[in-house]
Write a protein that holds these residues in place. Structure first.
Motif, mmCIF file in Angstrom:
data_model
loop_
_atom_site.group_PDB
_atom_site.id
_atom_site.type_symbol
_atom_site.label_atom_id
_atom_site.label_comp_id
_atom_site.label_asym_id
_atom_site.label_seq_id
_atom_site.Cartn_x
_atom_site.Cartn_y
_atom_site.Cartn_z
ATOM 1 N N MET A 224 0.841 -1.193 0.000
ATOM 2 C CA MET A 224 0.000 0.000 0.000
ATOM 3 C C MET A 224 0.873 1.239 0.000
ATOM 4 O O MET A 224 1.871 1.284 0.684
ATOM 5 C CB MET A 224 -0.888 0.028 1.238
ATOM 6 C CG MET A 224 -0.104 0.052 2.536
ATOM 7 S SD MET A 224 0.065 -1.483 3.437
ATOM 8 C CE MET A 224 1.033 -2.506 2.445
ATOM 9 N N GLU B 91 -3.578 1.139 -4.155
ATOM 10 C CA GLU B 91 -3.190 -0.253 -4.410
ATOM 11 C C GLU B 91 -2.643 -0.447 -5.821
ATOM 12 O O GLU B 91 -1.707 -1.209 -6.036
ATOM 13 C CB GLU B 91 -4.387 -1.178 -4.180
ATOM 14 C CG GLU B 91 -4.842 -1.227 -2.717
ATOM 15 C CD GLU B 91 -3.800 -1.843 -1.795
ATOM 16 O OE1 GLU B 91 -3.002 -2.672 -2.257
ATOM 17 O OE2 GLU B 91 -3.770 -1.483 -0.601
ATOM 18 N N ASN C 7 0.085 -3.927 -6.663
ATOM 19 C CA ASN C 7 -0.070 -4.615 -5.368
ATOM 20 C C ASN C 7 0.368 -3.738 -4.200
ATOM 21 O O ASN C 7 0.967 -4.215 -3.244
ATOM 22 C CB ASN C 7 0.737 -5.918 -5.343
ATOM 23 C CG ASN C 7 0.182 -6.933 -6.314
ATOM 24 O OD1 ASN C 7 -1.007 -7.244 -6.262
ATOM 25 N ND2 ASN C 7 1.013 -7.405 -7.225
ATOM 26 N N GLY C 8 0.117 -2.440 -4.328
ATOM 27 C CA GLY C 8 0.460 -1.524 -3.248
ATOM 28 C C GLY C 8 1.933 -1.186 -3.143
ATOM 29 O O GLY C 8 2.351 -0.550 -2.182
ATOM 30 N N ILE C 9 2.744 -1.613 -4.125
ATOM 31 C CA ILE C 9 4.182 -1.309 -4.077
ATOM 32 C C ILE C 9 4.537 -0.354 -5.220
ATOM 33 O O ILE C 9 4.395 -0.706 -6.385
ATOM 34 C CB ILE C 9 5.029 -2.597 -4.168
ATOM 35 C CG1 ILE C 9 4.668 -3.544 -3.014
ATOM 36 C CG2 ILE C 9 6.525 -2.264 -4.158
ATOM 37 C CD1 ILE C 9 5.419 -4.867 -3.039
ATOM 38 N N LEU D 93 11.570 -7.284 -5.580
ATOM 39 C CA LEU D 93 10.108 -7.270 -5.437
ATOM 40 C C LEU D 93 9.646 -8.385 -4.502
ATOM 41 O O LEU D 93 8.751 -8.183 -3.679
ATOM 42 C CB LEU D 93 9.455 -7.422 -6.815
ATOM 43 C CG LEU D 93 7.935 -7.289 -6.856
ATOM 44 C CD1 LEU D 93 7.471 -5.943 -6.312
ATOM 45 C CD2 LEU D 93 7.415 -7.484 -8.277
ATOM 46 N N LEU E 133 10.218 -7.406 -0.961
ATOM 47 C CA LEU E 133 9.279 -6.343 -0.563
ATOM 48 C C LEU E 133 7.888 -6.906 -0.280
ATOM 49 O O LEU E 133 7.223 -6.481 0.662
ATOM 50 C CB LEU E 133 9.194 -5.270 -1.657
ATOM 51 C CG LEU E 133 10.441 -4.408 -1.841
ATOM 52 C CD1 LEU E 133 10.285 -3.511 -3.063
ATOM 53 C CD2 LEU E 133 10.702 -3.555 -0.602
ATOM 54 N N LYS E 134 7.475 -7.876 -1.103
ATOM 55 C CA LYS E 134 6.146 -8.473 -0.894
ATOM 56 C C LYS E 134 6.080 -9.122 0.487
ATOM 57 O O LYS E 134 5.035 -9.100 1.136
ATOM 58 C CB LYS E 134 5.865 -9.524 -1.970
ATOM 59 C CG LYS E 134 5.476 -8.927 -3.310
ATOM 60 C CD LYS E 134 5.225 -10.041 -4.310
ATOM 61 C CE LYS E 134 4.913 -9.495 -5.688
ATOM 62 N NZ LYS E 134 4.982 -10.573 -6.713
ATOM 63 N N LYS F 114 6.205 -6.319 3.322
ATOM 64 C CA LYS F 114 4.949 -5.564 3.392
ATOM 65 C C LYS F 114 4.030 -6.058 4.515
ATOM 66 O O LYS F 114 3.314 -5.278 5.124
ATOM 67 C CB LYS F 114 4.240 -5.695 2.038
ATOM 68 C CG LYS F 114 3.259 -4.611 1.720
ATOM 69 C CD LYS F 114 2.967 -4.601 0.228
ATOM 70 C CE LYS F 114 1.950 -5.657 -0.149
ATOM 71 N NZ LYS F 114 0.713 -5.100 -0.704
ATOM 72 N N SER G 81 1.349 -4.430 8.893
ATOM 73 C CA SER G 81 1.293 -3.842 7.567
ATOM 74 C C SER G 81 2.294 -2.692 7.470
ATOM 75 O O SER G 81 2.332 -1.808 8.315
ATOM 76 C CB SER G 81 -0.144 -3.403 7.327
ATOM 77 O OG SER G 81 -0.210 -2.342 6.454
ATOM 78 N N ARG G 82 3.169 -2.734 6.450
ATOM 79 C CA ARG G 82 4.238 -1.741 6.309
ATOM 80 C C ARG G 82 4.263 -1.110 4.931
ATOM 81 O O ARG G 82 3.790 -1.701 3.984
ATOM 82 C CB ARG G 82 5.604 -2.404 6.515
ATOM 83 C CG ARG G 82 5.927 -2.740 7.924
ATOM 84 C CD ARG G 82 7.350 -3.270 8.014
ATOM 85 N NE ARG G 82 7.427 -4.127 9.184
ATOM 86 C CZ ARG G 82 7.048 -5.385 9.196
ATOM 87 N NH1 ARG G 82 6.636 -5.951 8.098
ATOM 88 N NH2 ARG G 82 7.113 -6.080 10.307
ATOM 89 N N GLU G 83 4.856 0.063 4.860
ATOM 90 C CA GLU G 83 5.034 0.744 3.586
ATOM 91 C C GLU G 83 6.384 0.349 3.003
ATOM 92 O O GLU G 83 7.411 0.432 3.691
ATOM 93 C CB GLU G 83 5.025 2.254 3.788
ATOM 94 C CG GLU G 83 3.764 2.783 4.415
ATOM 95 C CD GLU G 83 2.711 3.169 3.398
ATOM 96 O OE1 GLU G 83 1.599 2.647 3.480
ATOM 97 O OE2 GLU G 83 3.008 4.002 2.529
ATOM 98 N N VAL G 84 6.377 -0.053 1.752
ATOM 99 C CA VAL G 84 7.632 -0.396 1.087
ATOM 100 C C VAL G 84 7.692 0.268 -0.280
ATOM 101 O O VAL G 84 6.663 0.525 -0.896
ATOM 102 C CB VAL G 84 7.804 -1.931 0.938
ATOM 103 C CG1 VAL G 84 7.884 -2.604 2.303
ATOM 104 C CG2 VAL G 84 6.683 -2.538 0.107
ATOM 105 N N VAL G 85 8.896 0.549 -0.721
ATOM 106 C CA VAL G 85 9.112 1.192 -2.009
ATOM 107 C C VAL G 85 10.189 0.415 -2.754
ATOM 108 O O VAL G 85 11.222 0.072 -2.176
ATOM 109 C CB VAL G 85 9.570 2.662 -1.813
ATOM 110 C CG1 VAL G 85 10.013 3.277 -3.129
ATOM 111 C CG2 VAL G 85 8.456 3.495 -1.183
ATOM 112 N N ARG G 86 9.913 0.127 -4.027
ATOM 113 C CA ARG G 86 10.919 -0.562 -4.831
ATOM 114 C C ARG G 86 11.818 0.486 -5.482
ATOM 115 O O ARG G 86 11.349 1.337 -6.253
ATOM 116 C CB ARG G 86 10.240 -1.409 -5.904
ATOM 117 C CG ARG G 86 11.222 -2.309 -6.601
ATOM 118 C CD ARG G 86 10.530 -3.297 -7.505
ATOM 119 N NE ARG G 86 11.497 -4.273 -7.957
ATOM 120 C CZ ARG G 86 11.415 -4.914 -9.111
ATOM 121 N NH1 ARG G 86 10.410 -4.701 -9.920
ATOM 122 N NH2 ARG G 86 12.349 -5.790 -9.426
#
Ligand code: ZN
Lengths: 123, 238
Positions: free
Chosen positions: A1, A93, A110-112, B66, B69-70, B73, B79-84
């Motif tokens: 998210m 999302e 997928n929220g990323i 990825l 990160l999945k 997350k 629940s966490r915020e992740v950035v690629r």
């Protein structure tokens, strides 16, 4: 998210794109709303770190118009609850974030959010 | 059968391509198994985290993988915020963070210049007035408990490039798959040297806050823990 508190710090980093490269504009986004615990102290800590105009504009793109154009001086409960909702309960999302300057597309899946660039785009 | 050992590595390709093959592609494939072997942070990291203002921290995870990160997350039901993104890039507003932590990442970059670039990105991501950065990398000097035999034949003063095997069990067969991950094992003093060079190139004075310079970094901690070197840096400005 991707929540809007995170979106508020993301900026375009394509080679040479150094001005008007923020905030990334939302396009074709799928949004989910999920309740989060209300924590006024957290909000007061982050308020000075937020780029306000960017947040208001992005909230509009996510179909939320509850925030005032200017940050209020008095932080009443109604304002803090609206801010809480915008920063922490709107989850992007799917969709795309577009640089206002160079129009580079950063996809969200997928929220990323994917901020990776191709080798030739890297500064 | 004895476990596969650490062997010397030679960077035989353009560094980005080399890292894709010997770091990124491997972590994408071993992500679930790798993640299942991570239990708790090392003491220095736990202590750094415990000093952050509880309940008033927003954490964002960055990785290139990825699949990792999945997992990150939602790992542990949180629940966490992740950035690629790439640690060599700057996908944020400069100075937006108060804290930045880089654990076991910079040693996967294949040249000194790239490792320095990653340090610069960390320093740029935090506030020039009060930002704090913690960096952790693998040391040539290994803990006895790590059971890793490091080839010492050609110890380079600037650290050592090695392959470190990851043994992936195959649940459907009585066999395993071995992936050789590239690491640059840091020599003693190499991490602080890297930080000094990065700071100098950014116009930051290394030392305690003083009126001779506009802006700088203070080296708050500099040590070795469980086969790793670490530094804690505090940015300051007049
Ligand atoms: Zn751009």
């Amino acid at each position: 998210m991707v929540r809007l508190i995170t979106h508020n710090i993301l900026a375009c980093h394509v080679k040479g794109c150094t001005s008007n490269n923020f905030p990334l504009q939302l396009q074709g986004v799928q949004i989910e709303l999920r309740e989060a615990e209300f924590n006024p102290e957290f909000l007061k800590t982050f308020l000075p770190k937020i780029e306000w105009k960017a947040l208001v504009d992005t909230a509009k793109e996510a179909r939320d118009t509850s925030l005032p154009l200017e940050q209020p001086e008095m932080l009443d409960d109604e304002f803090l609850k609206n801010l809480h909702h915008v920063l922490l309960e709107i989850h992007i999302e799917e969709g795309t974030m577009i640089c206002p300057n160079c129009k580079h597309n950063y996809p969200i899946s997928n929220g990323i959010p994917n901020m990776l660039l191709a080798e030739h785009e890297v500064g | 059968m004895a476990p596969p050992s650490v062997t010397s590595a030679t960077i035989s390709k353009e560094p980005g391509v080399y890292e894709d093959e010997f770091v990124h592609d491997i972590y994408e494939r071993i992500a679930p198994h790798f993640s299942s072997t991570r239990y708790k942070p090392w003491p220095v990291i736990a202590s750094f985290l415990s000093n952050l203002p509880a309940g008033r921290v927003w954490t964002i995870g960055l990785d290139k993988s990825l699949n990792l990160l999945k997992i990150a997350k939602n790992a542990g039901g949180v629940s966490r915020e992740v950035v690629r993104a790439n640690v060599l890039d700057q996908p944020w507003r400069e100075g937006a963070f108060d804290y930045a932590i880089s654990i076991a990442t910079i040693h996967h970059l294949a040249t000194h210049e790239r490792r320095k670039q990653a340090v610069k990105r960390l320093l740029q991501s935090v506030s020039p007035n009060h930002g704090r950065v913690l960096i952790y990398v693998w040391a040539v000097e290994q803990d006895d408990l790590s059971k890793r035999e490091i080839p010492v034949d050609e110890l380079q003063p600037g650290g050592k490039d090695v392959f470190v095997p990851w043994v992936l069990p195959d649940p459907n067969a009585d066999k395993t798959q071995v992936f050789n991950r590239y690491y640059h094992m840091f020599a003693k003093g190499e991490l602080t040297q890297l930080v000094s060079e990065a700071s100098e190139e950014m116009g930051l004075q290394v030392g305690t806050k003083n009126s001779d310079a506009q802006t700088g970094i203070e080296l708050k901690q500099d040590g070795w823990e469980r086969s790793n070197y670490y530094v804690e840096l505090h940015r300051w400005s007049i």
